[in-house]
Design an enzyme around this catalytic site. Sequence first.
Site, short mmCIF file in Angstrom:
data_model
loop_
_atom_site.label_atom_id
_atom_site.label_comp_id
_atom_site.label_asym_id
_atom_site.label_seq_id
_atom_site.Cartn_x
_atom_site.Cartn_y
_atom_site.Cartn_z
N LYS A 72 -8.11 -14.97 16.40
CA LYS A 72 -8.33 -14.57 15.02
C LYS A 72 -9.79 -14.21 14.73
CE LYS A 72 -4.49 -17.50 13.65
NZ LYS A 72 -4.02 -18.67 12.91
N ASP B 49 1.93 -14.21 12.70
CA ASP B 49 0.76 -14.74 12.02
C ASP B 49 -0.11 -13.57 11.57
OD1 ASP B 49 -1.53 -15.96 11.15
OD2 ASP B 49 -1.63 -17.41 12.79
N HIS C 228 -2.57 10.17 -1.60
CA HIS C 228 -2.78 8.85 -2.20
C HIS C 228 -2.73 8.92 -3.72
CE1 HIS C 228 -3.67 5.74 0.84
NE2 HIS C 228 -3.88 6.78 1.62
N GLU D 38 0.83 -1.20 0.00
CA GLU D 38 0.00 0.00 0.00
C GLU D 38 0.87 1.25 0.00
OE1 GLU D 38 -3.36 2.35 2.70
OE2 GLU D 38 -2.74 0.31 3.23
#
Length: 582
Positions: free
Chosen positions: A392, A468, A566, A260
């Site tokens: 998670k 993770d 951006h 990104e």
Amino acid sequence: MDARCRSTKPTTVKAKPTTKTVDGDSTKASDALALPLYITNAVFFTLFFSVVYYLLSRWREKIRNSVPLHFVTPSEIISLLALVASFVYLIGFFGIDFVQSLFLRPSGDVWTTDEDDERSIVKDDSRKVPCGAALDSSVPHQVPSPVLSVPKSVDPLPVPIKLNEEDEEIVKSVVVGTTPSYSLEAKLGDCGRAAAIRREALQRITSKSLSGLPLDGFDYASILGQCCEMPIGYVQIPVGIAGPLLLDGREFSVPMATTEGCLVASTNRGCKAIHLSGGANSVLLKDGMTRAPVVRFATAKRAAQLKMFLEEPENFETLALVFNKSSRFARLQNIKCAIAGKNLYTRFSCSTGDAMGMNMVSKGVQNVLDFLQEDFPDMDVIGISGNFCSDKKPAAVNWIEGRGKSVVCEAVIKGDVVRKVLKTNVEALVELNMLKNLAGSAMAGALGGFNAHASNIVTAIYIATGQDPAQNVESSHCITMMEAVNDGRDLHVSVTMPSIEVGTVGGGTQLASQSACLNLLGVKGANRESPGSNSRLLATIVAGSVLAGELSLMAALAAGQLVKSHLKYNRSSRDIASVSSS
């Protein structure tokens, strides 16, 4: 290296013989038909069912009139011949692959879906011609049209890997299904060779090119049985550096793996503002990984008895001894229980040293369950994890109780820095934070999401350091607070993150690239002098980086710079039409 990848003599797997056609040309019977194929099929379908209906009607009439069936009329003879002819056509056109699948199906231990089975049965042109001819990836040059149009994507044909005769036979055996793809490492004893063969077989099965996916330059033995199964390559993610982040009197260059645009630059700007203001400070509130099994009893009363037993302070020492024997570093901290009818959920929390600790706490929980089974033989263990952990998944229990490392990080940003570096003012930041991060998130019913983009920074650092990535769900729980201090001249900003789940040993932290990033931060491996201090330091670095990212993004929003930045950094200036046609 695992013993499965140290075998010196690879096993040769012979493939079934395949039929090749001359010059790669596969001729079908349907090519000789004068009519279009779908019309011919419709004609024979109609003929077959019409004849069947006619014959059944005629035979039913004969049975009613007591006429022997072997007396046939000329029309019935013609109908029988038409039935045989249409049946032979339909079987020849649709039935060959089905019959072959009954006798040539792969072995039962191959992990495939129905779609995979169809691909292994259907013999496309890429398998009937020599490897080089079938996998020619040359694409004719396309001249871009002067008229503005959406470019069509061109999927290049697979580029073959140069294989010796032995590997070529193994590839063919994988393609036809006689050798399971997942067994290549064990059969060959060479993880890199297994990845190359699996990759080539996949290209032939799917007729899709993997030329853009790197294969060479990776130690596949290092991930065997630990990080990834059935590898065919690796993905390249650029790593940028934000910093130096001045945190607790120390400077850190923070690696961030991301695709990104603006993310690293924005975090870097936040680090600059923090550094010019004297740095940030952090406090570690908790350090404990959790696992919550679910057990069931015949009655709710019986479940309540176990709950009271587990929560009795006098029993904790005994349970801790049983739990702690699974590891040198696992130390049980507390047990919290919740009942749903006759089902009991027990949330074990323990310290895990420098490891993230999921496996460690699971082993300890299993020890306790085995111990409890003696006094509660009617206890039915439904699952080692009952989602009361919670791993998670966004959950209020993690937001309130914490999971992993609970960290608060704060800084006082000088008013001059807010104006000169962040290009805004203290009052605008405070107001925006209240309306966006607090009130706006409440309007959305957010759970742990009272922040601007904490998950951006968390995930980028996690990928770079071998954590993770899926645990960014709860690790990104964060509430960002901003307040004017020193008579409104300066800005106090803080982030509170109750469940940062990180480790510096185990999992992906052992891989070379991720290990290098951990070494850059000074937290590589286990700290032998003070077990757990490396993982705790990493958690505070994550929180400090989130603080920098929050500060910079909020400033960009307050100053109206978000869209402009951006468009400048997160948009490619290349001509997409020319790229897609090249």
